[in-house]
Scaffold this motif. Structure first.
Motif, mmCIF file in Angstrom:
data_model
loop_
_atom_site.group_PDB
_atom_site.id
_atom_site.type_symbol
_atom_site.label_atom_id
_atom_site.label_comp_id
_atom_site.label_asym_id
_atom_site.label_seq_id
_atom_site.Cartn_x
_atom_site.Cartn_y
_atom_site.Cartn_z
ATOM 1 N N GLU A 58 49.263 28.052 -10.911
ATOM 2 C CA GLU A 58 49.362 28.772 -12.230
ATOM 3 C C GLU A 58 50.986 28.487 -12.796
ATOM 4 O O GLU A 58 51.446 27.662 -12.071
ATOM 5 N N GLY A 59 51.414 29.181 -13.458
ATOM 6 C CA GLY A 59 52.880 28.917 -13.779
ATOM 7 C C GLY A 59 53.015 28.544 -15.469
ATOM 8 O O GLY A 59 52.277 28.937 -16.271
ATOM 9 N N ARG A 137 57.294 19.205 -11.624
ATOM 10 C CA ARG A 137 57.512 18.114 -12.349
ATOM 11 C C ARG A 137 58.670 18.169 -13.451
ATOM 12 O O ARG A 137 58.689 19.421 -13.838
ATOM 13 N N MET A 138 59.215 17.368 -13.776
ATOM 14 C CA MET A 138 59.979 17.303 -15.015
ATOM 15 C C MET A 138 59.860 15.562 -15.784
ATOM 16 O O MET A 138 59.590 14.865 -15.132
ATOM 17 N N ALA A 139 59.987 15.603 -17.110
ATOM 18 C CA ALA A 139 59.706 14.449 -18.105
ATOM 19 C C ALA A 139 60.750 14.607 -18.967
ATOM 20 O O ALA A 139 61.072 15.415 -19.519
ATOM 21 N N LEU A 275 52.800 17.548 -20.433
ATOM 22 C CA LEU A 275 52.562 18.275 -19.260
ATOM 23 C C LEU A 275 51.632 19.478 -19.299
ATOM 24 O O LEU A 275 51.870 20.531 -20.317
ATOM 25 N N GLU A 276 50.704 19.559 -18.539
ATOM 26 C CA GLU A 276 49.961 20.629 -18.372
ATOM 27 C C GLU A 276 50.069 21.445 -17.213
ATOM 28 O O GLU A 276 49.966 20.889 -15.863
ATOM 29 N N GLY A 280 45.901 18.408 -11.912
ATOM 30 C CA GLY A 280 46.102 17.270 -10.621
ATOM 31 C C GLY A 280 46.221 18.315 -9.427
ATOM 32 O O GLY A 280 45.938 17.660 -8.439
ATOM 33 N N ILE A 281 46.245 19.486 -9.530
ATOM 34 C CA ILE A 281 46.489 20.193 -8.453
ATOM 35 C C ILE A 281 44.990 20.821 -7.805
ATOM 36 O O ILE A 281 44.374 21.351 -8.777
ATOM 37 N N GLU A 282 44.483 20.555 -6.700
ATOM 38 C CA GLU A 282 43.249 20.976 -6.224
ATOM 39 C C GLU A 282 43.380 22.388 -5.714
ATOM 40 O O GLU A 282 44.230 22.752 -4.905
ATOM 41 N N LYS A 283 42.591 23.404 -6.347
ATOM 42 C CA LYS A 283 42.669 24.869 -5.841
ATOM 43 C C LYS A 283 41.575 24.906 -5.060
ATOM 44 O O LYS A 283 40.508 24.467 -5.184
#
Length: 298
Positions: A58-59, A137-139, A275-276, A280-283
């Motif tokens: 989350e976040g 991440r950062m972009a 960015l979402e 890509g994170i598997e819960k």
């Protein structure tokens, strides 16, 4: 006993405590590692290490624009509840502002934020809140004009999806429309030239095999030249148009592509960032029955 930097680092690695807290713990306990760990635990400063194995999916994503420069960061937490916390939001906002002055996420972690590194600030917040958090991440993006958009905003400049669009010409209103399009449609690249060659190669192989298989089982098979010169190139053209920002139908006016809309607005889109949160994170998901069974068996 002398409190060396190596000793402080070892304690930080074991407990997840901030640098100053680790140093104080060692000082208070004459450099005794085990005693220092116990000291940190009694102060509630060793929680971070215990939480580090949990999935933080989350976040918030925060975006900041300054002149022709924009940056987006993703800071994850375990629960959406923490993402709605004002203190967490303030920290994310502060980190995003610091990100304007660095080039990548590792430099951001080491950057100063109010007298301590961003990484230490995050570690301290983990200990306070009791949830695992990560600066994931950062972009960055630069251009003559950079426009930001946040979807599902939780506070000013932050939400579940953050988008930055760089362009020349046009105005901020059009830039925001394009940013909203990027948030909704999630293009893979700006144009065909920006697409990953491996993705195009894989898609070509798929479409070739599919077209040949369909033709082999068709009641009236087409000449191989038609398959090779017309059908496969046509399908690849459709794939590219649907995958690239410039080729997609503009959500504001589906009768036009984004490229055509930009031309009509007197703008040239030079890049975008999207960015979402949790992408890509598997819960790890486990139903209640499985959880109970695990307890009974264990």
């Amino acid at each position: 006993m002398a409190i060396t930097a190596a000793l402080v680092k070892e304690l930080r690695d074991k407990t997840g405590a901030g640098m100053m807290d680790a140093k104080k713990a060692l000082t208070e306990n004459d450099g005794n590692m085990d005693a220092a760990i116990d000291w940190l635990r009694t102060k509630g400063l060793a929680k971070a290490a215990k939480k580090s194995g949990r999935t933080a999916a989350e976040g918030l994503v925060a975006v900041v624009v300054e002149g022709g420069k924009g940056v987006a960061i993703e800071v994850n937490s375990e629960t959406d509840f923490v993402a709605k916390n004002a203190e967490f939001q303030a920290m994310v906002s502060d980190i995003a502002k610091v990100a304007l002055g660095v080039d990548d996420v590792e430099a951001l972690k080491a950057a100063d934020l109010g007298g301590k590194s961003v990484a230490d600030t995050l570690t301290d917040k983990i200990a306070t809140v009791g949830e695992n958090m990560t600066l994931r991440r950062m972009a960055r993006i630069e251009g003559e004009q950079v426009v930001a958009y946040v979807h599902n905003a939780a506070a000013e400049g932050m939400g579940k999806i953050g988008v930055l669009v760089a362009m020349t010409g046009g105005d901020a209103a059009f830039g925001r429309q394009v940013a909203m399009h990027v948030a909704a449609v999630n293009p893979a690249a700006l144009s065909e030239a920006d697409m990953d060659p491996a993705v195009l190669e894989k898609e070509l192989a798929v479409q070739t095999a599919k077209a040949l298989d369909e033709n082999a089982t068709a009641a009236k098979p087409k000449p191989e030249a038609v398959i090779t010169n017309n059908i496969i190139p046509g399908r690849m053209k459709k794939f590219i148009s649907e995958s690239t920002l410039m080729g997609q139908a503009f959500v504001v006016n589906p009768d036009m592509t984004v490229e055509a809309a930009a031309e009509a607005a007197g703008a040239t889109i030079t890049g975008f960032v999207r960015l979402e949160v949790g992408e890509g994170i598997e819960k790890a998901e486990e139903d209640f029955a499985a959880e109970v069974a695990k307890v009974v068996q264990g």
